[in-house]
Design a protein around this motif. Structure first.
Motif, PDB file in Angstrom:
ATOM      1  N   VAL A 202      -0.638   8.142   1.941  1.00  0.00           N
ATOM      2  CA  VAL A 202      -0.443   9.258   1.022  1.00  0.00           C
ATOM      3  C   VAL A 202       1.056   9.443   0.812  1.00  0.00           C
ATOM      4  CG1 VAL A 202      -0.736  11.731   0.637  1.00  0.00           C
ATOM      5  CG2 VAL A 202      -2.567  10.424   1.712  1.00  0.00           C
ATOM      6  N   ALA A 203       1.476   9.477  -0.440  1.00  0.00           N
ATOM      7  CA  ALA A 203       2.879   9.748  -0.800  1.00  0.00           C
ATOM      8  C   ALA A 203       3.852   8.825  -0.088  1.00  0.00           C
ATOM      9  CB  ALA A 203       3.215  11.202  -0.531  1.00  0.00           C
TER      10      ALA A 203
ATOM     11  N   ALA B 249       0.830  -1.204   0.000  1.00  0.00           N
ATOM     12  CA  ALA B 249       0.000   0.000   0.000  1.00  0.00           C
ATOM     13  C   ALA B 249       0.868   1.259   0.000  1.00  0.00           C
ATOM     14  CB  ALA B 249      -0.927  -0.012   1.213  1.00  0.00           C
ATOM     15  N   ARG B 250       1.972   1.236   0.750  1.00  0.00           N
ATOM     16  CA  ARG B 250       2.893   2.383   0.744  1.00  0.00           C
ATOM     17  C   ARG B 250       3.445   2.622  -0.662  1.00  0.00           C
ATOM     18  NH1 ARG B 250       4.705   4.189   5.728  1.00  0.00           N
ATOM     19  NH2 ARG B 250       4.197   2.852   7.529  1.00  0.00           N
ATOM     20  N   ALA B 251       3.842   1.533  -1.312  1.00  0.00           N
ATOM     21  CA  ALA B 251       4.421   1.663  -2.653  1.00  0.00           C
ATOM     22  C   ALA B 251       3.396   2.199  -3.652  1.00  0.00           C
ATOM     23  CB  ALA B 251       4.952   0.302  -3.116  1.00  0.00           C
ATOM     24  N   LEU B 252       2.150   1.733  -3.547  1.00  0.00           N
ATOM     25  CA  LEU B 252       1.108   2.241  -4.448  1.00  0.00           C
ATOM     26  C   LEU B 252       0.869   3.730  -4.228  1.00  0.00           C
ATOM     27  CD1 LEU B 252      -1.627  -0.573  -4.369  1.00  0.00           C
ATOM     28  CD2 LEU B 252      -0.041  -0.070  -6.221  1.00  0.00           C
ATOM     29  N   SER B 253       0.864   4.157  -2.973  1.00  0.00           N
ATOM     30  CA  SER B 253       0.585   5.566  -2.677  1.00  0.00           C
ATOM     31  C   SER B 253       1.702   6.485  -3.151  1.00  0.00           C
ATOM     32  CB  SER B 253       0.354   5.760  -1.178  1.00  0.00           C
ATOM     33  OG  SER B 253       1.557   5.561  -0.450  1.00  0.00           O
ATOM     34  N   ALA B 254       2.891   5.914  -3.374  1.00  0.00           N
ATOM     35  CA  ALA B 254       4.021   6.722  -3.837  1.00  0.00           C
ATOM     36  C   ALA B 254       4.064   6.863  -5.354  1.00  0.00           C
ATOM     37  CB  ALA B 254       5.329   6.104  -3.339  1.00  0.00           C
TER      38      ALA B 254
END
Length: 758
Positions: free
Chosen positions: A465-466, A445-450
């Motif tokens: 987010v980001a 999820a972190r990677a997608l948000s970036a």
């Protein structure tokens, strides 16, 4: 087709007509209720990741599935007690309706900001529906009127894919009736202008009617076993009218030509069936094989055009070759009765020699300067084709409907007055990460948000987010995991129905998937509108080489069998490709880029061109173009076998077919262009595109490029290597060169002509 066949048709003419009348009645009965067999949708690839994502969301996360979206507006703001009470009651009613899997609204989902317009005047009910695209569209068709009846003062507007498909079904049925109502009288008037005689003008309509009814019966039968799009009915009507008229014109013109040369009815029927009938049979087979190419695509929207098109082509060719000669045998010279222009023309004088004909003279002018005229035509087509280099593929959506349609206006309200979460959410489904492995979603999820153009990602582990988690899991987070599937909602910062949206999908697909069971990569499926566009265009791109191979290969073989030449089929393919490229360029210029839209009824434009239309236009228009190629080459070859003079044969062939090809093109283009009155942009685009392709082919290609090319190629037009020449002698089209309407005064004997071919 031999003289024995035409003689048999003459002897059994009344039997043929009685059998045909019975077939017409049976076809009319067999086509009853065909509209109930046709289904909505079919634009997406059912095997694509986006389709898999849609199925998984519907099965595991129905509350996140927006098949039908209802916009509710009351006299008071959505947070007022009165509006909240009515909205809650309507949500419960919708949830209990047949065909509804789940219903979520602003008032039942904790008053989520995403389900409320920014000004507080509109609230949403989001419905997940059961079944496939067609089932969901029919549910929307039943449910929306019911909700409106019980709205008790609330204004209800409907949006979402199911409502779009429902309204498209109604529009296409209305447009089909309107087009048929307009097409018949216009076609009859044009036929009267071509033939003068009321009787002759009516005959092509009889064959067209027969082909349309037979093809509808075929669609009705096929609809019981395969999915056939609602658009197939419109295409069947247009092609049936066009090809029925096309083929009938060619035979009817030849029959009247033979009668004009002094032949009896029985004598005139021989060359009409033997030559014109055989040409129509070759042409029909070529068109049918071009449409077969549509069967290689996974979208049943495209395959539906093959089902209906093949049926209508074969029935039109059969009607022209079997039924029309029988009618001509019965009518005889009465085919020229009720000549509405007889008084204007005055008494008939002696028949003019072909050399004095205007098409003959025009061909001679072109062939005196083939480089000048041919090069000019190529330049015009190249300029028309140039916008196609800027094509931006898209898919059918609400903007394919008129701007005043309710679903279009409702969806525009969603775009303008609601947060991006409503239309900008991209569902990402991860398989193999169940409740026991939820933490594996954290780095993913972190990677997608970036990823660039991602505004926010919501997962079972929180919101991101980001590349940073900005909120932990809440009460609703548990609903984002079901069995071994997890749903991540990616809020996009760009419009999904745009090239930026499809590029975002590509970037999301490149993010490494999380670990699933047994530490193997989990299976990830990216859904949403942009992913559907990307997957559908990719599926079309993968299947296009096979489709082109079928069209090109079958055309090369059939034209070789027809002409015995190696160069002529290659020339036909090159010129057809050039004219089709010009058609595609004009489509982009008008419908994608929005220039000159007033000429086609000012439809909404989205900055994209539906990805299914170019390949559909290619297969249909290529077949129609080969019609005119075969018609023209048949008379050129006939004359060349008689005289051995290439230049004179080209001029003679154009003189004897130029008027017929032009008339056929005008009639077919008129029938197709009538579909420009449709309120559905997809039908408008297809009708206008095919009409333009036919006009370009009949004018610049047949009248200018073909004479120019054949003059430059000279006797090489008819050359083939010895092995292929022997093959053509055994399997190709062979015909005698005698004719009652072609004078025997020749510049070279027939034996010399045959040596020239060799």
């Amino acid at each position: 087709m031999s003289d024995r066949f035409s003689a048999a048709l003459y002897r059994r003419r009344f039997t043929v007509l009685w059998v045909s009348a019975l077939a017409l009645v049976l076809a009319a009965i067999g086509g009853l209720g065909v509209e109930h067999r046709l289904v909505h949708g079919g634009f997406s690839d059912p095997g694509a990741p986006s389709s898999r994502a849609a199925r998984l969301v519907a099965e595991h996360f129905p509350s996140a599935d927006d098949d039908l979206v209802l916009l509710l507006r009351g006299a008071d703001p959505v947070d007022s007690p009165a509006t909240a009470s009515l909205g809650t009651a309507l949500t419960r009613r919708a949830a209990q309706a047949p065909g509804v899997r789940a219903a979520t609204s602003y008032w039942t989902a904790g008053r989520a900001p995403a389900l409320r317009s920014r000004d507080g005047s509109l609230g949403l009910i989001s419905l997940s529906l059961l079944g496939d695209e067609d089932d969901r569209a029919r549910t929307a068709e039943r449910l929306v009127p019911d909700i409106r009846r019980h709205a008790q003062g609330l204004t209800v507007m409907a949006a979402g894919p199911a409502q779009v498909q429902s309204e498209v079904g109604k529009r296409t049925a209305h447009d089909l009736l309107l087009a048929e109502t307009i097409a018949m009288p216009i076609t009859l008037v044009l036929l009267l202008l071509v033939f003068g005689s009321v009787v002759a003008a009516a005959l092509p309509l009889v064959i067209a009617l027969l082909s349309v009814l037979v093809s509808r019966a075929a669609l009705n039968a096929l609809g019981a076993t395969v999915s056939i799009s609602v658009y197939a009915m419109n295409s069947t009507t247009a092609l049936g009218l066009g090809l029925g008229i096309d083929y009938s014109l060619f035979l009817l013109a030849r029959f009247r030509e033979e009668l004009g040369g002094g032949a009896t009815v029985r004598q005139a029927l021989g060359p009409t069936v033997r030559r014109a009938g055989r040409t129509v049979a070759f042409s029909g087979l070529t068109v049918a094989l071009s449409l077969v190419a549509l069967l290689v695509f996974p979208q049943y929207f495209l395959r539906s055009f093959a089902y209906g098109g093949i049926a209508v082509v074969l029935s039109a060719a059969a009607g022209a070759v079997l039924v029309l000669p029988a009618l001509l045998a019965v009518l005889g010279h009465r085919v020229n009765r009720y000549d509405v222009f007889a008084r204007l023309r005055g008494p008939a004088g002696p028949a003019a020699a072909p050399e004095t004909g205007r098409w003959y003279r025009f061909a001679r002018v072109v062939m005196r300067r083939p480089v000048l005229y041919g090069g000019g035509a190529v330049l015009v087509l190249a300029v028309l084709a140039s916008p196609f280099t800027r094509v931006s593929p898209g898919l059918f959506d609400d903007r394919s409907l008129p701007a005043d349609s309710q679903v279009h206006r409702a969806t525009q309200l969603l775009r303008d007055r609601f947060d991006a979460d409503v239309l900008g959410t991209v569902p990402v489904v991860v398989e193999g990460v169940g409740r026991d492995r939820t933490q594996a979603l954290e780095p993913y999820a972190r990677a997608l948000s970036a990823v660039r153009d991602v505004r926010r990602v919501t997962a079972a582990t929180g919101s991101y987010v980001a590349g940073h988690r900005v909120q932990g899991p809440g009460p609703a987070s548990a609903a984002l995991v079901d069995d071994d599937c997890a749903l991540l909602s990616v809020v996009s910062a760009v419009e999904q129905d745009s090239s930026a949206g499809t590029r975002l999908v590509g970037r999301l697909q490149k993010v490494a998937p999380p670990d699933g069971a047994a530490h193997r990569p989990a299976r990830v499926s990216v859904g949403g509108r942009a992913a559907e566009v990307e997957d559908s265009t990719s599926a079309i791109a993968r299947a296009t080489p096979a489709a082109i191979g079928i069209v090109v290969g079958s055309s090369l073989v059939l034209l070789f069998l027809f002409t015995g030449s190696v160069l002529m089929p290659v020339k036909a393919l090159a010129l057809n490709t050039l004219s089709l490229s010009a058609t595609f360029g004009a489509m982009v210029f008008v419908f994608q880029e929005g220039h000159l839209l007033f000429l086609v009824g000012s439809p909404p434009h989205t900055g994209t061109l539906d990805a299914t239309i170019p390949i559909l236009t290619f297969c249909v228009a290529f077949g129609l173009s080969m019609d005119y190629e075969v018609f023209l080459l048949s008379r050129i070859r006939e004359r060349y076998l008689l005289t051995g003079d290439n230049t004179e044969s080209v001029a003679f062939g154009l003189q004897h077919t130029g008027r017929i090809i032009t008339a056929a093109a005008v009639l077919v283009a008129a029938v197709l262009f009538i579909f420009a009155v449709s309120g559905v942009t997809l039908l408008k685009l297809l009708g206008v595109g095919l009409a333009l392709a036919v006009v370009l082919d009949a004018t610049l290609v047949r009248a200018v490029l073909v004479p120019s090319f054949m003059r430059l190629a000279g006797r090489a037009n008819w050359w083939a290597p010895a092995p292929l020449r022997r093959l053509h002698d055994r399997a190709g089209l062979r015909e005698d060169v005698g004719s009652r309407t072609v004078p025997r005064q020749v510049t070279e004997p027939e034996s010399v002509a045959r040596r020239n071919i060799e």
